[in-house]
Design an enzyme around this catalytic site. Sequence first.
Site, PDB file in Angstrom:
ATOM      1  N   GLU A  38       3.167   5.920  -1.239  1.00  0.00           N
ATOM      2  CA  GLU A  38       2.398   5.975  -0.002  1.00  0.00           C
ATOM      3  C   GLU A  38       2.629   7.301   0.696  1.00  0.00           C
ATOM      4  O   GLU A  38       3.759   7.747   0.853  1.00  0.00           O
ATOM      5  CB  GLU A  38       2.826   4.833   0.921  1.00  0.00           C
ATOM      6  CG  GLU A  38       2.056   4.772   2.214  1.00  0.00           C
ATOM      7  CD  GLU A  38       2.453   3.610   3.087  1.00  0.00           C
ATOM      8  OE1 GLU A  38       2.373   3.753   4.316  1.00  0.00           O
ATOM      9  OE2 GLU A  38       2.838   2.554   2.545  1.00  0.00           O
ATOM     10  N   ASP A  48       4.257  -7.034   1.402  1.00  0.00           N
ATOM     11  CA  ASP A  48       4.693  -5.779   0.785  1.00  0.00           C
ATOM     12  C   ASP A  48       4.400  -5.764  -0.712  1.00  0.00           C
ATOM     13  O   ASP A  48       4.108  -4.716  -1.287  1.00  0.00           O
ATOM     14  CB  ASP A  48       6.194  -5.551   1.010  1.00  0.00           C
ATOM     15  CG  ASP A  48       6.538  -5.279   2.459  1.00  0.00           C
ATOM     16  OD1 ASP A  48       5.631  -4.914   3.242  1.00  0.00           O
ATOM     17  OD2 ASP A  48       7.724  -5.430   2.824  1.00  0.00           O
TER      18      ASP A  48
END
Length: 173
Positions: free
Chosen positions: A54, A127
């Site tokens: 990310e 997540d």
Amino acid sequence: MGVVEIGAARRATFIDVAVVRTPASMELSQRLLTIGSGIEELIDQHKPDAIALERVFAQHNVSTVMGIAQISGVAFFLAAQRGIPVGLHTPTEVKAAVTGYGGAEKDQVGAMVAKILRLASPPKPADAADALALAICHGWRGTPLSAPRVAGDTNLTPAQAAWRAAEQRSRSS
């Protein structure tokens, strides 16, 4: 950490997912060691062709940015040791890739990840779904969706079709 396989027709297949959690009270070096060991285990078990991380470029919560940066550094190090290329994707890119909308909510991302990977339900915790979405995004972006279609590439998800159309529109502008 999500592991998927992307077929020639952009069909994503679930391989594995793991979420490593550490207590906030744990010393930072030990937290990074624990998370790094989890990443290393998954890399060594599955030997991926690429790793996606990310990219956080704007965030109001400095501790979140720092945490992501520290963990990314560990992942970059492990990838570099093994000669594995690393791709960076913003949360907006990931959401757009899997849902067709960069502002999608977590539950929408989870639902689309389940649909794309043909899972009975969205991966838990959130997540896990995010990690799989990142892996899917990277796999799909490895070759632009506007590239010539390969045989059998007729089963695009709605998100892939929207992405392909947007890429084609941007190239013709």
